[in-house]
Design a protein around this motif. Structure first.
Motif, short mmCIF file in Angstrom:
data_model
loop_
_atom_site.label_atom_id
_atom_site.label_comp_id
_atom_site.label_asym_id
_atom_site.label_seq_id
_atom_site.Cartn_x
_atom_site.Cartn_y
_atom_site.Cartn_z
N ALA A 351 0.84 -1.21 0.00
CA ALA A 351 0.00 0.00 0.00
C ALA A 351 0.87 1.25 0.00
CB ALA A 351 -0.92 0.00 1.21
N LEU A 352 0.42 2.26 -0.73
CA LEU A 352 1.14 3.52 -0.75
C LEU A 352 0.73 4.44 0.39
CD1 LEU A 352 1.13 4.36 -4.59
CD2 LEU A 352 3.05 3.57 -3.20
N LYS A 353 -0.52 4.32 0.81
CA LYS A 353 -1.02 5.23 1.85
C LYS A 353 -2.19 4.60 2.57
CE LYS A 353 -2.80 9.97 2.34
NZ LYS A 353 -3.21 11.19 1.59
N ALA A 354 -2.21 4.70 3.88
CA ALA A 354 -3.33 4.19 4.68
C ALA A 354 -3.31 4.86 6.04
CB ALA A 354 -3.25 2.67 4.83
N GLU A 355 -4.47 5.18 6.55
CA GLU A 355 -4.54 5.84 7.85
C GLU A 355 -4.09 4.92 8.99
OE1 GLU A 355 -8.57 7.24 7.99
OE2 GLU A 355 -8.24 8.54 6.25
N ARG A 356 -4.22 3.62 8.81
CA ARG A 356 -3.78 2.70 9.87
C ARG A 356 -2.27 2.80 10.10
NH1 ARG A 356 -5.08 -0.24 5.36
NH2 ARG A 356 -3.45 -1.57 4.45
N PHE A 357 -1.53 3.27 9.11
CA PHE A 357 -0.09 3.42 9.26
C PHE A 357 0.28 4.51 10.27
CE2 PHE A 357 0.58 1.94 4.57
CZ PHE A 357 0.29 0.64 4.95
N LEU A 358 -0.70 5.34 10.64
CA LEU A 358 -0.44 6.44 11.56
C LEU A 358 -0.64 6.06 13.03
CD1 LEU A 358 -2.02 9.46 9.65
CD2 LEU A 358 0.36 9.22 10.34
N TYR A 359 -1.02 4.83 13.30
CA TYR A 359 -1.39 4.48 14.68
C TYR A 359 -0.21 4.66 15.64
CZ TYR A 359 -4.08 2.24 18.37
OH TYR A 359 -4.76 1.99 19.54
N LEU A 360 0.92 4.01 15.39
CA LEU A 360 2.08 4.18 16.27
C LEU A 360 2.70 5.58 16.13
CD1 LEU A 360 4.08 3.10 18.34
CD2 LEU A 360 5.35 2.02 16.47
N PRO A 361 2.87 6.13 14.91
CA PRO A 361 3.40 7.50 14.83
C PRO A 361 2.56 8.52 15.59
CG PRO A 361 3.50 6.44 12.68
CD PRO A 361 2.73 5.51 13.58
#
Length: 375
Positions: A351-361
């Motif tokens: 995936a290039l972009k997903a909101e789930r990628f922001l959970y730890l950040p």
């Protein structure tokens, strides 16, 4: 001058409220309860998208006896898609199997697990900031904001988004135990527990691999004053655990990314710079949220991607400068950059972009807000 610096440092760590450990526990519980209340309406949701392939139609998670298969195979072992074979997340599969044993095919039970994990993550984010800053007001702001931030919707309400929530819970558990351990004169059970949770995090999602780097940043921002030898004894096992994970996954099991049509180096740099900048926008102003983004791959230099690259470079420099001045703002700004790095296509992912990628950040962002609001 030295006395003034010591007085300033003492003021910096002054607790905003004098509460007992039991009262602190009630604060953490209040943050967790708020997390549950915010997402309680997701209990009525059904299985969607990847949930069907990973859980409903995946016979391996319908039995706890499949644990050896989880440990030996890739995350999407039931899938015929080549791009799905590059992930190794046995702890997540085990969590599905445990849920299935408890709830059978009732989606409410799976959603309940996600909500409980999110509540735990919010309480741990609160605890982390309290351990570092000793400021209860700041910690409470962090826990509250993390509990209710809209960008977490995908991670919590999408059962398959559990990967990020699990990894974050284990990273925060490990980090909190590390902070408790480093203040002790002799090594205790906390270090083995921290390493165990770090291992669980690595087996949940790749973003957990950022923990050793976060530990170094924490040590710079909040020096413990312990001798270098003990610091090495505390840090080395985390790097060795990471090395062991990489050797197991890529060397022994050969579970490597198999991404079709992956980006070139230039495409990744130009495209992901604009994606990263929009991630910061989503943290600051979570509007127009989307469960499935379409990203246009950028193949040539433009004013937009140059501006994005410049803004990100300035952000990293600012984070490092603040970190070297032992400011928590530097630590948590750098936290965002470090925790986003695994999804910046340095190593190709699907995936290039997903909101789930922001959970730890987002822990870093919530901490920045908390530090401004609590002091």
């Amino acid at each position: 001058m030295e006395m003034a610096e010591k007085a300033a440092e003492k003021q910096r760590f002054r607790p905003s409220f004098q509460l007992t450990p039991r009262q602190h526990t009630w604060i953490f519980a209040a943050v967790a309860i708020l997390s549950v209340l915010v997402y309680a309406n997701s209990l009525k949701n059904d299985f969607v998208w990847d949930d069907n392939e990973l859980i409903v139609d995946n016979q391996s998670v319908h039995s706890l006896s499949s644990l050896p298969a989880f440990l030996a195979g890739h995350f999407w072992s039931q899938s015929s898609q080549p791009s799905a074979r590059g992930y190794y997340r046995p702890v997540v599969l085990l969590s599905y199997a445990l849920d299935y044993a408890l709830w059978d095919e009732s989606p409410a039970g799976f959603h309940l697990t996600n909500i409980i994990l999110h509540a735990l993550a919010a309480a741990l984010a609160c605890m982390l900031v309290l351990q570092l800053s000793r400021n209860l007001a700041a910690a409470l702001v962090v826990g509250t904001l993390f509990a209710v931030h809209p960008v977490h919707t995908e991670s919590v309400t999408f059962i398959s988004g559990r990967t990020d929530v699990l990894a974050t819970v284990f990273v925060l558990l490990s980090l909190c135990l590390y902070l408790a351990e480093r203040g002790r004169e002799h090594l205790s059970f906390r270090l083995p527990l921290a390493l165990m949770f770090f291992g669980f995090g690595l087996l949940s999602k790749e973003v957990a691999a950022t923990l050793p780097a976060l530990l170094v940043a924490v040590e710079i921002a909040s020096p413990s004053g312990i001798p270098m030898r003990k610091r090495m004894l505390l840090h080395a096992p985390f790097w060795l655990t990471l090395a062991g994970y990489l050797a197991l996954r890529f060397g022994l099991l050969r579970i490597n990314p198999q991404i079709e049509g992956k980006l070139s180096g230039l495409e990744a740099l130009l495209t992901m710079s604009t994606v990263a900048l929009d991630y910061f926008r989503l943290l600051l102003a979570p509007l127009n949220l989307c469960a499935d983004y379409v990203v246009n791959v950028q193949r040539s230099i433009s004013p937009l991607n140059l501006a994005a690259l410049g803004a990100l470079a300035l952000g990293v420099v600012l984070a490092l400068l603040l970190l070297m001045k032992r400011r928590f703002a530097g630590l948590f700004l750098l936290w965002i950059f470090v925790c986003l790095s695994p999804v910046m296509h340095i190593v190709p992912i699907s995936a290039l972009k997903a909101e789930r990628f922001l959970y730890l950040p987002s822990v870093g962002y919530c901490a920045l807000v908390g530090l401004m609001g609590g002091w």
